[in-house]
Design an enzyme around this catalytic site. Structure first.
Site, PDB file in Angstrom:
ATOM      1  CG  PHE A 272      -0.267  -0.114   2.550  1.00  0.00           C
ATOM      2  CD1 PHE A 272       0.329   0.971   3.162  1.00  0.00           C
ATOM      3  CD2 PHE A 272      -0.208  -1.345   3.193  1.00  0.00           C
ATOM      4  CE1 PHE A 272       0.967   0.852   4.391  1.00  0.00           C
ATOM      5  CE2 PHE A 272       0.423  -1.479   4.432  1.00  0.00           C
ATOM      6  CZ  PHE A 272       1.015  -0.371   5.027  1.00  0.00           C
TER       7      PHE A 272
ATOM      8  NE  ARG B 205      -0.811   3.783  17.460  1.00  0.00           N
ATOM      9  CZ  ARG B 205      -0.551   3.569  16.165  1.00  0.00           C
ATOM     10  NH1 ARG B 205       0.260   4.387  15.489  1.00  0.00           N
ATOM     11  NH2 ARG B 205      -1.086   2.560  15.542  1.00  0.00           N
TER      12      ARG B 205
ATOM     13  CB  THR C 164      -4.418   0.684  11.429  1.00  0.00           C
ATOM     14  OG1 THR C 164      -3.332   0.686  12.353  1.00  0.00           O
ATOM     15  CG2 THR C 164      -3.966   1.251  10.103  1.00  0.00           C
TER      16      THR C 164
ATOM     17  NE  ARG D 269      -6.008   5.991  12.683  1.00  0.00           N
ATOM     18  CZ  ARG D 269      -4.812   5.447  12.836  1.00  0.00           C
ATOM     19  NH1 ARG D 269      -4.640   4.387  13.604  1.00  0.00           N
ATOM     20  NH2 ARG D 269      -3.770   5.969  12.202  1.00  0.00           N
TER      21      ARG D 269
ATOM     22  CG  ASN E 193      -5.787   5.753   9.036  1.00  0.00           C
ATOM     23  OD1 ASN E 193      -5.205   6.785   8.731  1.00  0.00           O
ATOM     24  ND2 ASN E 193      -5.157   4.639   9.349  1.00  0.00           N
TER      25      ASN E 193
ATOM     26  CG  HIS F 251       1.037   9.701  12.095  1.00  0.00           C
ATOM     27  ND1 HIS F 251       1.525   8.483  11.714  1.00  0.00           N
ATOM     28  CD2 HIS F 251       1.947  10.252  12.931  1.00  0.00           C
ATOM     29  CE1 HIS F 251       2.712   8.310  12.294  1.00  0.00           C
ATOM     30  NE2 HIS F 251       2.994   9.367  13.037  1.00  0.00           N
TER      31      HIS F 251
ATOM     32  CD  GLU G 220       6.428   9.420  13.469  1.00  0.00           C
ATOM     33  OE1 GLU G 220       6.468   8.267  13.005  1.00  0.00           O
ATOM     34  OE2 GLU G 220       5.513   9.819  14.223  1.00  0.00           O
TER      35      GLU G 220
END
Ligand code: ATP
Ligand code: MG
Length: 139
Positions: free
Chosen positions: A59, A87, A93, A104, A114, A117, A128
């Site tokens: 993907f 999270r 996900t 989500r 979704n 992040h 990040e």
């Protein structure tokens, strides 16, 4: 050192759907403090670099195209146990598997698009955050 910080993006699908404000509201309601934030747009090259860890996945091309198709909101968030708690707040996900009350579950359209992040480790949160923000942009 970064155990109380994580990194997030409101992804292009959620920005396009005008869900940025509601998502940021859920994040701050959950006790996360915004210590850096910007509205920006990734080039395909930048999106590819950000998700380089997924380079070999089937993907990857779709992911790079999606993440560079429109603006995003990037932010560094602070809270005790930030990575793990964030999270939990964003959910699985695949939104079909995300629990009620998660970002989500409420806003994601599919496993690819979704809505948000969230960093998966303290180490990646630091990497990040540094990808998007200089020291002068964190408060
Ligand atoms: P993120 O890193 O964006 O927070 P995640 O950690 O929940 O998401 P990863 O396994 O890191 O999930 O995948 C990164 C992103 O790649 C996913 O959020 C999603 O946008 C996309 N993705 C993951 N799996 C698939 C898939 N099977 N098909 C399409 N896109 C996918
Ligand atoms: Mg991930």
């Amino acid at each position: 050192m970064a155990t109380n910080r994580t990194f997030t993006m409101v992804k292009p699908d959620a920005v396009e759907a005008n869900n940025t404000g509601s998502i940021l509201g859920m994040i701050t309601e959950a006790g996360f403090k915004i210590v850096a934030m910007k509205y920006t747009k990734l080039s395909a090259e930048q999106a590819g670099a950000f998700y380089e860890v997924h380079k070999e996945r089937p993907f990857y091309g779709e992911l790079v195209e999606f993440m560079s198709r429109g603006p995003i909101v990037a932010a560094i968030l602070e809270k005790d146990n930030a990575v793990e708690d964030f999270r939990k707040l964003i959910g699985a996900t695949n939104p079909a598997q995300a629990e009620d009350g998660t970002i989500r579950k409420r806003f994601a359209k599919s496993i690819g698009e979704n809505a948000v992040h969230g960093s998966d480790s303290d180490e990646n949160a630091a990497i990040e955050g540094n990808f998007f923000f200089s020291g002068l942009e964190r408060f």
